[in-house]
Write an enzyme that holds these catalytic residues in place. Structure first.
Site, PDB file in Angstrom:
ATOM      1  N   CYS A 120       0.868  -1.178   0.000  1.00  0.00           N
ATOM      2  CA  CYS A 120       0.000   0.000   0.000  1.00  0.00           C
ATOM      3  C   CYS A 120       0.902   1.224   0.000  1.00  0.00           C
ATOM      4  CB  CYS A 120      -0.870   0.006   1.252  1.00  0.00           C
ATOM      5  SG  CYS A 120      -2.046   1.371   1.270  1.00  0.00           S
ATOM      6  N   CYS A 130      -3.549   6.071  -0.235  1.00  0.00           N
ATOM      7  CA  CYS A 130      -3.094   4.719  -0.565  1.00  0.00           C
ATOM      8  C   CYS A 130      -2.768   4.538  -2.040  1.00  0.00           C
ATOM      9  CB  CYS A 130      -4.154   3.708  -0.127  1.00  0.00           C
ATOM     10  SG  CYS A 130      -4.491   3.797   1.647  1.00  0.00           S
ATOM     11  N   LYS A 195     -12.121  -4.400   3.347  1.00  0.00           N
ATOM     12  CA  LYS A 195     -11.496  -3.459   4.271  1.00  0.00           C
ATOM     13  C   LYS A 195     -12.370  -2.214   4.362  1.00  0.00           C
ATOM     14  CE  LYS A 195      -7.375  -0.694   5.035  1.00  0.00           C
ATOM     15  NZ  LYS A 195      -5.946  -0.507   4.768  1.00  0.00           N
ATOM     16  N   ARG A 205      -2.209   4.828  12.314  1.00  0.00           N
ATOM     17  CA  ARG A 205      -1.717   5.945  11.492  1.00  0.00           C
ATOM     18  C   ARG A 205      -0.649   6.741  12.227  1.00  0.00           C
ATOM     19  NH1 ARG A 205      -7.449   7.352   8.493  1.00  0.00           N
ATOM     20  NH2 ARG A 205      -7.671   5.261   7.600  1.00  0.00           N
ATOM     21  N   ARG A 217     -10.396   8.254   3.474  1.00  0.00           N
ATOM     22  CA  ARG A 217     -10.222   7.104   2.586  1.00  0.00           C
ATOM     23  C   ARG A 217     -11.559   6.513   2.104  1.00  0.00           C
ATOM     24  NH1 ARG A 217      -4.948   7.011   3.542  1.00  0.00           N
ATOM     25  NH2 ARG A 217      -3.999   6.232   5.471  1.00  0.00           N
ATOM     26  N   LYS A 248     -11.411  -6.772   7.601  1.00  0.00           N
ATOM     27  CA  LYS A 248     -10.759  -5.777   8.448  1.00  0.00           C
ATOM     28  C   LYS A 248     -11.673  -4.588   8.676  1.00  0.00           C
ATOM     29  CE  LYS A 248      -6.747  -2.858   8.431  1.00  0.00           C
ATOM     30  NZ  LYS A 248      -5.832  -2.153   7.616  1.00  0.00           N
ATOM     31  N   TYR A 313      -1.760  -7.236  17.254  1.00  0.00           N
ATOM     32  CA  TYR A 313      -0.677  -6.676  18.076  1.00  0.00           C
ATOM     33  C   TYR A 313      -0.554  -7.444  19.388  1.00  0.00           C
ATOM     34  CZ  TYR A 313      -1.404  -3.207  14.529  1.00  0.00           C
ATOM     35  OH  TYR A 313      -1.549  -2.610  13.302  1.00  0.00           O
TER      36      TYR A 313
HETATM   37  C1  PBG Z   1      -2.542   0.681   5.039  1.00  0.00           C
HETATM   38  C2  PBG Z   1      -3.032  -0.002   6.236  1.00  0.00           C
HETATM   39  C3  PBG Z   1      -3.783   0.508   7.311  1.00  0.00           C
HETATM   40  C4  PBG Z   1      -3.877  -0.530   8.241  1.00  0.00           C
HETATM   41  C5  PBG Z   1      -3.229  -1.622   7.694  1.00  0.00           C
HETATM   42  N1  PBG Z   1      -2.736  -1.281   6.448  1.00  0.00           N
HETATM   43  C6  PBG Z   1      -4.285   1.858   7.608  1.00  0.00           C
HETATM   44  C7  PBG Z   1      -5.291   2.518   6.797  1.00  0.00           C
HETATM   45  O1  PBG Z   1      -5.896   1.943   5.881  1.00  0.00           O
HETATM   46  O2  PBG Z   1      -5.483   3.705   7.057  1.00  0.00           O
HETATM   47  C8  PBG Z   1      -4.546  -0.430   9.574  1.00  0.00           C
HETATM   48  C9  PBG Z   1      -4.115  -1.414  10.592  1.00  0.00           C
HETATM   49  C10 PBG Z   1      -4.442  -1.087  11.998  1.00  0.00           C
HETATM   50  O3  PBG Z   1      -5.201  -0.140  12.305  1.00  0.00           O
HETATM   51  O4  PBG Z   1      -3.914  -1.794  12.853  1.00  0.00           O
HETATM   52  N2  PBG Z   1      -3.462   1.113   4.146  1.00  0.00           N
END
Ligand code: PBG
Length: 325
Positions: A120, A130, A195, A205, A217, A248, A313
């Site tokens: 990404c 992204c 997602k 972020r 986004r 997600k 995590y």
């Molecule tokens: C990248 C990405 C994101 C996350 C994983 N890959 C952030 C987003 O889309 O803003 C989020 C993961 C998390 O919150 O733990 N695009």
């Protein structure tokens, strides 16, 4: 069979009995541990909103991966923070990029660890979106070639799996085509297929330094209200060649994990995202909740809903609890 002939409590009278009839069992093998990699040496920069999680330089990322491996966690997923961000996210597909360096270093010392990479552009672009921005808009088709190139550079550095998280239409196919043409037909694609545009990415972020500098986004990530559309997104990615499908975030989207599990016969992943982690940590720090039990209950629920793999995590902490028995 009804009461008093049947009494569900009979099988709950001891922990041993409860264990015997338990339907869902967590194991460290279910987990994937995220790492945020920065330039430098011996750098460990704690993320304030994610207690226990830090940005680490490559040398320490190897140690983190080693620790995960010792806890029987099979895989890590890498996120990179580049030296310099620009309009085209140049470091994302540079052989000397931070992720490419991290992949090589981890592979060298720990060949048994499965290295997954997030594909990404948001960490690498100056505007934090992204994809590539054309006329003020994240331009889908222009972005595809950049993502494919990024995935290829990860594969060339030795990544075992690539995970596109950008939500551009057609990116799984674009990545599959380029990987196949370059001889990486055996590198699987873990697609962030469903997602959602979620507030729960907030702490990430901070960790990945990827907050969009204008707008949000919502023109590419999904509306949190949509479950049928999530299945449509998933089917598209299966057709385009995804090997693992991901939903997600995880906890507020258990219904979608369940639906995907029922409809799709590929492995299903779920991303227990940063905000889900932070909420438990924050409440536990206040003494308002038992953090360890909350962690285990949430992870069990995500697996019970149908996830085969969980990016979390909590991976190390939960594995330690599981090892204790
Ligand atoms: C990248 C990405 C994101 C996350 C994983 N890959 C952030 C987003 O889309 O803003 C989020 C993961 C998390 O919150 O733990 N695009």
């Amino acid at each position: 069979m009804y009461f008093p002939l049947y009494r569900p409590r009979r099988l709950r009278t001891s922990e041993t009995l409860r264990k015997m009839v338990r339907e869902t069992r967590l194991s460290p093998e279910d987990f994937i541990y995220p790492l945020f990699v920065v330039h430098g040496r011996k750098v460990r920069h704690e993320i304030e909103s994610m207690p226990g999680i830090a940005q680490v330089s490559v040398d320490l990322a190897v140690r983190e991966a080693e620790e995960a491996c010792k806890l029987s966690i099979p895989a890590v997923i890498l996120f990179g923070i580049p030296k310099k961000k620009d309009l085209k996210g140049t470091e994302a597909y540079s052989a000397q990029g931070i992720i490419q360096q991290a992949i090589r270093a981890i592979k060298r010392e720990l060949p048994q660890v499965v290295i997954i990479t997030d594909v990404c552009l948001c960490e690498y672009t100056s505007h934090g979106h992204c994809g590539i921005v054309v006329d003020g808009e994240v331009h889908n088709d222009t972005t595809l070639a950049f993502l494919a190139r990024m995935a290829l550079s990860h594969a060339e550095a030795g990544a075992d799996m690539v995970a596109p998280s950008d939500m551009m239409d057609g990116r799984v196919k674009a990545i599959r085509d380029l990987l196949d043409r370059k001889g990486f037909e055996n590198i699987p694609i873990l697609s962030y297929a469903a997602k959602h545009a979620s507030v729960f990415y907030g702490p990430f972020r901070e960790a990945a330094e990827s907050t969009p500098q204008f707008g949000d986004r919502k023109s590419y990530q999904m509306d949190p209200a949509n479950a049928r559309e999530a299945l449509r997104e998933v089917r598209l990615d299966v057709q385009e060649g995804a090997d693992i499908i991901m939903v997600k975030p995880a906890l507020p989207y258990l219904d979608i994990i369940r639906k995907v599990r029922e409809e799709i016969d590929l492995p299903v992943g779920a991303y227990n995202v940063s905000g889900e982690y932070t909420m438990i940590k924050a409440a536990a720090q206040q003494g308002w909740i038992d953090g360890e039990r909350a962690m285990m209950e949430v992870l069990t629920a995500i697996k019970r809903a149908g996830a085969d793999l969980i990016i979390t995590y909590f991976a190390k902490e939960a594995s330690r609890v599981l090892k204790k028995g």
